[in-house]
Design a protein around this motif. Structure first.
Motif, PDB file in Angstrom:
ATOM      1  N   GLY A  29     -33.139  65.623  39.906  1.00 23.94           N
ATOM      2  CA  GLY A  29     -32.421  65.287  38.690  1.00 23.94           C
ATOM      3  C   GLY A  29     -31.567  64.051  38.925  1.00 23.94           C
ATOM      4  N   ILE A  30     -31.745  63.038  38.075  1.00 21.75           N
ATOM      5  CA  ILE A  30     -31.005  61.784  38.214  1.00 21.75           C
ATOM      6  C   ILE A  30     -29.965  61.728  37.109  1.00 21.75           C
ATOM      7  CG2 ILE A  30     -31.177  59.281  38.411  1.00 21.75           C
ATOM      8  CD1 ILE A  30     -34.201  59.683  38.909  1.00 21.75           C
ATOM      9  N   ALA A  31     -28.698  61.788  37.480  1.00 16.96           N
ATOM     10  CA  ALA A  31     -27.582  61.777  36.533  1.00 16.96           C
ATOM     11  C   ALA A  31     -26.853  60.436  36.639  1.00 16.96           C
ATOM     12  CB  ALA A  31     -26.633  62.939  36.813  1.00 16.96           C
ATOM     13  N   PRO A  32     -25.929  60.162  35.716  1.00 19.78           N
ATOM     14  CA  PRO A  32     -25.215  58.882  35.772  1.00 19.78           C
ATOM     15  C   PRO A  32     -24.414  58.658  37.046  1.00 19.78           C
ATOM     16  CG  PRO A  32     -24.977  59.862  33.602  1.00 19.78           C
ATOM     17  CD  PRO A  32     -25.655  60.888  34.458  1.00 19.78           C
ATOM     18  N   ASN A  33     -24.045  59.738  37.758  1.00 17.55           N
ATOM     19  CA  ASN A  33     -23.207  59.549  38.952  1.00 17.55           C
ATOM     20  C   ASN A  33     -23.652  60.360  40.163  1.00 17.55           C
ATOM     21  OD1 ASN A  33     -22.622  62.055  37.990  1.00 17.55           O
ATOM     22  ND2 ASN A  33     -20.431  61.700  37.692  1.00 17.55           N
ATOM     23  N   ARG A  34     -24.818  60.990  40.087  1.00 20.67           N
ATOM     24  CA  ARG A  34     -25.241  61.823  41.209  1.00 20.67           C
ATOM     25  C   ARG A  34     -26.740  62.110  41.137  1.00 20.67           C
ATOM     26  NH1 ARG A  34     -23.276  64.922  37.202  1.00 20.67           N
ATOM     27  NH2 ARG A  34     -24.203  66.968  36.791  1.00 20.67           N
ATOM     28  N   LEU A  35     -27.265  62.560  42.276  1.00 17.99           N
ATOM     29  CA  LEU A  35     -28.632  63.065  42.368  1.00 17.99           C
ATOM     30  C   LEU A  35     -28.575  64.562  42.623  1.00 17.99           C
ATOM     31  CD1 LEU A  35     -30.283  60.340  44.660  1.00 17.99           C
ATOM     32  CD2 LEU A  35     -30.464  60.529  42.174  1.00 17.99           C
ATOM     33  N   ILE A  36     -29.506  65.299  42.026  1.00 16.74           N
ATOM     34  CA  ILE A  36     -29.485  66.751  42.145  1.00 16.74           C
ATOM     35  C   ILE A  36     -30.859  67.221  42.608  1.00 16.74           C
ATOM     36  CG2 ILE A  36     -29.058  68.937  40.940  1.00 16.74           C
ATOM     37  CD1 ILE A  36     -27.495  67.333  38.858  1.00 16.74           C
ATOM     38  N   ARG A  37     -30.872  68.000  43.680  1.00 14.12           N
ATOM     39  CA  ARG A  37     -32.113  68.602  44.172  1.00 14.12           C
ATOM     40  C   ARG A  37     -32.240  70.000  43.574  1.00 14.12           C
ATOM     41  NH1 ARG A  37     -33.850  68.956  50.601  1.00 14.12           N
ATOM     42  NH2 ARG A  37     -35.946  69.857  50.295  1.00 14.12           N
ATOM     43  N   ILE A  38     -33.349  70.248  42.881  1.00 10.26           N
ATOM     44  CA  ILE A  38     -33.516  71.484  42.125  1.00 10.26           C
ATOM     45  C   ILE A  38     -34.777  72.199  42.600  1.00 10.26           C
ATOM     46  CG2 ILE A  38     -33.795  72.486  39.816  1.00 10.26           C
ATOM     47  CD1 ILE A  38     -32.489  69.926  38.710  1.00 10.26           C
ATOM     48  N   LYS A  73     -28.923  71.143  46.153  1.00 10.47           N
ATOM     49  CA  LYS A  73     -27.970  70.206  46.743  1.00 10.47           C
ATOM     50  C   LYS A  73     -27.673  69.098  45.739  1.00 10.47           C
ATOM     51  CE  LYS A  73     -26.929  70.424  50.544  1.00 10.47           C
ATOM     52  NZ  LYS A  73     -25.811  71.113  51.216  1.00 10.47           N
ATOM     53  N   THR A  74     -26.474  68.547  45.838  1.00 14.13           N
ATOM     54  CA  THR A  74     -26.062  67.438  44.974  1.00 14.13           C
ATOM     55  C   THR A  74     -25.480  66.330  45.832  1.00 14.13           C
ATOM     56  OG1 THR A  74     -25.538  68.984  43.192  1.00 14.13           O
ATOM     57  CG2 THR A  74     -24.632  66.772  43.006  1.00 14.13           C
ATOM     58  N   TRP A  75     -25.879  65.096  45.533  1.00 12.19           N
ATOM     59  CA  TRP A  75     -25.344  63.930  46.239  1.00 12.19           C
ATOM     60  C   TRP A  75     -24.796  62.939  45.224  1.00 12.19           C
ATOM     61  CZ3 TRP A  75     -30.516  65.486  47.016  1.00 12.19           C
ATOM     62  CH2 TRP A  75     -30.762  66.203  48.186  1.00 12.19           C
ATOM     63  N   ARG A  76     -23.585  62.449  45.454  1.00  8.13           N
ATOM     64  CA  ARG A  76     -22.949  61.504  44.534  1.00  8.13           C
ATOM     65  C   ARG A  76     -23.241  60.064  44.961  1.00  8.13           C
ATOM     66  NH1 ARG A  76     -19.030  63.362  41.188  1.00  8.13           N
ATOM     67  NH2 ARG A  76     -17.960  61.369  41.250  1.00  8.13           N
ATOM     68  N   TYR A  77     -23.332  59.186  43.947  1.00  4.67           N
ATOM     69  CA  TYR A  77     -23.615  57.779  44.229  1.00  4.67           C
ATOM     70  C   TYR A  77     -22.488  57.116  45.034  1.00  4.67           C
ATOM     71  CZ  TYR A  77     -27.209  58.241  40.604  1.00  4.67           C
ATOM     72  OH  TYR A  77     -28.284  58.646  39.858  1.00  4.67           O
ATOM     73  N   ASN A  78     -21.242  57.547  44.773  1.00  5.70           N
ATOM     74  CA  ASN A  78     -20.148  56.884  45.496  1.00  5.70           C
ATOM     75  C   ASN A  78     -20.105  57.261  46.976  1.00  5.70           C
ATOM     76  OD1 ASN A  78     -19.165  59.468  45.300  1.00  5.70           O
ATOM     77  ND2 ASN A  78     -17.480  58.957  43.931  1.00  5.70           N
ATOM     78  N   ASN A  79     -20.956  58.224  47.399  1.00  5.46           N
ATOM     79  CA  ASN A  79     -21.098  58.529  48.823  1.00  5.46           C
ATOM     80  C   ASN A  79     -22.364  57.900  49.406  1.00  5.46           C
ATOM     81  OD1 ASN A  79     -18.781  60.131  48.860  1.00  5.46           O
ATOM     82  ND2 ASN A  79     -19.905  61.945  48.219  1.00  5.46           N
ATOM     83  N   MET A  80     -23.054  57.106  48.593  1.00  2.00           N
ATOM     84  CA  MET A  80     -24.312  56.493  49.020  1.00  2.00           C
ATOM     85  C   MET A  80     -24.031  55.191  49.765  1.00  2.00           C
ATOM     86  SD  MET A  80     -27.512  55.294  46.624  1.00  2.00           S
ATOM     87  CE  MET A  80     -27.547  56.851  45.771  1.00  2.00           C
TER      88      MET A  80
END
Length: 610
Positions: A515-524, A533-540
């Motif tokens: 899942g591609i959101a405006p501020n994060r990626l989500i593994r579903i 799992k969720t990963w935020r863009y500001n931690n990329m």
């Protein structure tokens, strides 16, 4: 072969002996799928030999364009520029600001019955509109100059800028509805590559494409200047609700239905939202600047902040931390909400001491799960952490009486300064205030206001009182406020802005959903739909694509690395989504209004853009 392509084009024009403007024509190299636009280059430098097939054709050609409100336009679009620039030209023609938020995609084929195939589709022709390179078109009576040429053109602009009436239930039923997250993922595989031109992607003259808002990051919406943009955004949001592209609760569906009814009703009576003339706009802007300047001279921002006291809210709530293979349930704590933090204690009596934990809400995500009818009030917090996002559920057990719902839900709003629009979803107000509610016998086609799921679940006479009950709370809104309220509630839905792609993570033997959101990626998890799992863009830290094996790799803070290949879409689409959202986050009022195309292509293009 040392002649330049410009010289060859000139010879072609002279030899044709036809007096016309050939300035828009260029050479298309069919075998290489490439335009020869560098007129100073020789054919040898292009690598062209005697067996090359070159086509002499216009760069701008007619295109059928489906808009979010269902209207189809026929207009001239650039087939030689990157799609990003083509969209800019289309938005300039239609008076839509911030074209970077939109893009083109191949339409989903609709299943038509035999009797429908005989019906001629109504297409509105804009091919005679002159092409302009001006960033902002000149407005006359609130419309671009080319729409003032004739009553027919004015009528087209009105259709672009005025909301459409609710669609008939049979029209809704005929539309394609994704039945699963995999179906949604297949739709996202239809987006065109922003770095390549239409011709390079197999689009031909008079082909049909859709113009849609691609990035769920809507910047600087100003109803005064964004008449068409606001209307089309509302229409896209409305169809997302009606076709269940975004999930919502039954209570929220009734509120969406009430707002649609109100917007349709008010749009017929309120005057068109058109811009005033340029002189008045300049005067208003100058007065606003003077007002801000005078306020700044009277008191500094630091002084204002020092005199402000952040409100504190406290109550017993139940907390749950979802983990796999856990048997623990909700546990009650005493919570304090102040500023941008939440603290919780074992009991109210112990709240004068140190909290068990203090959660900083900055950077958190808030997803409400509320159903007033079943007395369900749940808030899901996604808290950033080095390894991803940690989930925390907060549940309210003791719900106050409905007449006090406004004040109790203000607490929910204070729960997160990142989700101010939550109150738009939940604040219902006292139920005995009817406002401008219509009489109970007024005819409302409720099946035009809700998704087909509710057509089967409820009869119209069962839906009518529920929609009218929700209507009481929005009946006083102006057209602009109603449109903005609809968009706010839409953006507050938990699944808002998620674009799905089926992927295969490196080292995994099964397909999963990204899942591609405006501020994060989500593994579903594809099987059960759980967030893994969720990963935020500001931690990329960085992301790149191995174009040879079509695999994407991303590195996050804390030495977290992921890699995956895409199943339902080209990895370029995922690369473009991530880079596009990072580009959207760089926009600010302090920067120039000029769009930084170079930065967009740098973030989204990869080496293929070159």
């Amino acid at each position: 072969m040392d002649i330049s392509s410009l010289f060859l084009v000139t010879v072609l024009c002279v030899s044709l002996e036809i007096k016309r403007d050939w300035s828009d024509h260029a050479l298309w190299w069919e075998q290489k799928q490439q335009w020869l636009l560098r007129t100073a280059w020789t054919l040898e430098k292009y690598g062209i030999h005697a067996d090359a097939r070159l086509l002499f054709m216009p760069q701008h050609k007619p295109l059928k364009l489906g808009l979010p409100n269902g209207i189809t336009l026929r207009l001239r679009a650039s087939f030689s520029c990157p799609v990003f620039q083509t969209v800019m030209g289309i938005c300039r023609m239609l008076n839509i600001r911030h074209p970077e938020e939109l893009s083109l995609l191949r339409p989903v084929e609709e299943k038509k019955k035999k009797k429908d195939k005989d019906l001629a589709e109504e297409i509105y022709d804009l091919t005679e509109v002159p092409l302009s390179s001006v960033s902002r078109p000149c407005l006359y009576n609130g419309m671009p100059a080319h729409f003032v040429d004739s009553p027919q053109m004015e009528a087209i602009y009105k259709m672009l800028s005025v909301t459409q009436p609710p669609p008939a239930p049979e029209v809704i039923a005929k539309q394609y509805r994704p039945a699963s997250v995999v179906d949604k993922a297949h739709i996202n595989g239809r987006w065109l590559d922003s770095s390549r031109c239409l011709m390079q992607q197999g689009i031909q003259e008079n082909d049909r494409l859709w113009l849609r808002f691609k990035y769920a990051a809507f910047y600087d919406i100003e109803p005064k200047y964004d008449v068409v943009r606001l209307t089309q955004l509302y229409e896209q949001a409305r169809w997302a609700i009606l076709l269940e592209d975004v999930d919502c609760t039954e209570e929220e569906m009734m509120l969406f239905g009430a707002l649609q009814y109100h917007i349709s009703k008010v749009a017929q009576s309120e005057p068109q939202m058109l811009s005033t003339n340029a002189a008045m706009d300049d005067l208003e802007s100058a007065l606003m600047s003077l007002e801000v300047k005078m306020e700044g001279e009277n008191s500094s921002a630091s002084e204002l902040l020092e005199n402000m006291t952040a409100p504190e809210l406290s109550d017993y709530l139940k907390l749950f931390r979802p983990k796999r293979l856990t048997l623990k349930g909700y546990k009650q704590y005493w919570f304090k909400f102040q500023d941008t933090s939440i603290s919780y204690f074992k009991s109210k009596e112990e709240s004068i001491g140190e909290p068990i934990q203090q959660i900083n809400l900055r950077g958190c995500e808030v997803a409400p799960d509320v159903n007033v009818a079943s007395q369900k009030f749940l808030i899901r917090l996604l808290i950033p952490a080095p390894e991803g996002m940690n989930e925390v559920y907060l549940r309210c057990e003791n719900v106050r009486p409905r007449t006090h719902l406004t004040s109790s839900l203000a607490a929910t709003n204070c729960l997160s300064h990142l989700a101010l629009s939550l109150c738009s979803v939940f604040v219902c107000g006292p139920t005995n205030s009817h406002g401008n509610a219509p009489a109970g016998d007024e005819s409302i086609n409720t099946h035009s206001l809700v998704s087909p799921r509710y057509h089967k679940k409820y009869k119209p006479k069962q839906l009518t009182p529920r929609i009218l009950d929700a209507y009481q709370n929005v009946a006083q809104l102006s057209l602009t406020d109603a449109l903005m309220r609809f968009l706010q509630i839409w953006q507050a839905l938990p699944d808002f802005g998620l674009s799905y792609v089926v992927v295969r993570f490196k080292g995994s033997r099964k397909d999963e959903v990204l899942g591609i959101a405006p501020n994060r990626l989500i593994r579903i998890d594809l099987g059960v739909g759980d967030v893994v799992k969720t990963w935020r863009y500001n931690n990329m830290k960085q992301w790149n694509v191995n174009w040879d094996i079509r695999q994407m790799a991303i590195e996050f803070d804390g030495n977290v690395n992921i890699a995956f290949s895409c199943v339902t879409a080209d990895c370029k689409i995922v690369h473009e989504f991530i880079g596009g959202y990072i580009f959207m986050s760089t926009r600010s009022r302090e920067k120039s209004d000029t769009l930084n195309e170079e930065l967009f292509h740098k973030l989204t293009g990869g080496h293929e853009a070159l």
